[in-house]
Design an enzyme around this catalytic site. Structure first.
Site: not given
Ligand code: F6P
Length: 349
Positions: A11, A78, A109, A131, A133, A135, A177
């Site tokens: 992301g 991703r 990660d 990120t 997050d 995390d 997340r």
């Molecule tokens: O990892 C970053 C993040 O924004 C999370 O907080 C969220 O769950 C996810 O990515 C959303 O991903 P996408 O861009 O695939 O909707």
């Protein structure tokens, strides 16, 4: 080491462009040509018909313009193919064919696992935690987290103003997340009365009880900050039966959401209204804060220096306010800890 590459993966996170700028400035300083790989690891898989879709030589004058811009100039993705060793070999072969002798990977990660695989295939890599997050437990902060929290704090302050005007509680959902850090820091920073996170089990009935206590004290504008992952730790609740028996249409199998939580609480607490807002992608698309930009600058420079000095298989992080590096495998094994003390404080006082 001569030529190096840089990519952003996972992301997008505020500060990714600032990091690429720092990498580019440092590479130029050490006379190392720099290639930007596009769309995360996908740019290494030779799937596009044009090379420019996959990679681009990065010149300082291009990169200097993007540092404070949100999003990522290099694009991101991703890359599911990276689960497959055959695709990873193609990526390593591409890097060798392009004469790229080291790679800076900016991501979370999953992206670090990709970097670790490339290291095993003989490609020196350095990871920078990008990120929102927060995390990645080995580091005190990830790039973009501070910006995301600031976006949430601004949003919650605005929401509390309108909640106050209308005397109604509000459920505010933030990203993260499986990690509740954005939610917890937002709650602490805004004076929110309730916070719900994936790390701590909770029951809707207890949230209603706390809300009723607030109402009894004369606080009709309670803010309930929920992490998007908090539904993972919610005790099962028969939303279908509850809402349908309280005059609100609900469909069998419908998942719980912030909007539904507000509806349930409104009915459990006998309120006229309770509303909800999902802050969503504005958290990712904001301009990086000074804190994120400063981390980006130092991390980008350190990554290039490590590659120049022949040190690889490392990730960069922040410990006790200082930028540091450690082995990728150790970093990926670090255990998360959650600030239960702050969580209890928000939900109690
Ligand atoms: O990892 C970053 C993040 O924004 C999370 O907080 C969220 O769950 C996810 O990515 C959303 O991903 P996408 O861009 O695939 O909707």
């Amino acid at each position: 080491m001569n030529k190096i590459g840089v990519l952003t993966s996972g992301g997008d996170a505020p500060g990714m462009n600032a990091t690429v700028m720092a990498v580019a400035k440092s590479a130029a300083y050490y006379n190392m040509p720099l290639v930007g790989i596009k769309h995360g690891y996908n740019g290494l898989l030779r799937k596009s018909s044009s090379l420019f879709d996959d990679m681009e030589e990065l010149h300082l004058d291009t990169v200097l313009d993007i540092a404070d811009r949100p999003g990522t100039y290099l694009r991101t993705a991703r890359c599911m193919e990276f689960m497959d060793p055959a695709w990873r070999q193609i990526a390593a072969d591409t890097l060798r064919a392009m004469g790229i002798e080291g790679l800076v990977v900016i991501g979370g990660d999953g992206s670090f696992h990709g970097a670790e695989y490339l290291c095993q295939l003989g490609i020196p890599c350095i990871g920078i935690p990008g990120t929102i997050d927060n995390d990645l437990p080995y580091t005190e902060m990830t790039l973009g987290y501070d910006t995301a929290v600031n976006v949430c704090v601004d949003a919650v302050r605005a929401i509390r103003a309108t909640s106050r005007s209308h005397d109604r509680p509000h459920v505010v959902e933030v990203m993260g997340r499986h990690c509740g850090d954005i939610a917890l820091t937002t709650a602490v920073s805004t004076g929110a009365e309730i916070v719900l996170v994936p790390e701590v089990e909770w029951r809707i009935e207890d949230v209603a009880k706390r809300l009723n206590q607030q109402i009894a004290k004369g606080n009709t504008r309670t803010t309930i900050v929920v992490a998007e992952g908090c539904w993972e730790s919610m005790e099962p609740f028969d939303m279908f039966t509850f809402l349908n028996s309280h005059g609100k249409k609900c469909y069998a199998g419908e998942p719980i959401s912030s909007m539904r939580l507000a509806s349930i609480l409104k009915r459990m607490c006998g309120m006229i209204e309770a509303r909800s807002t999902v802050i969503g992608y504005t958290q990712r698309g904001a301009e990086p804060t000074a804190r994120d930009s400063a981390f980006a600058f130092e991390a980008g420079n350190l990554a290039v220096r490590l590659l120049k000095d022949g040190i690889s298989n490392q990730v960069i992080g922040m410990k006790e306010g200082k930028v540091f590096y450690m082995a990728i495998d150790e970093a990926l094994q670090a255990k998360r800890s959650f600030n239960r003390y702050l969580y209890d404080l928000v939900n109690t006082i």
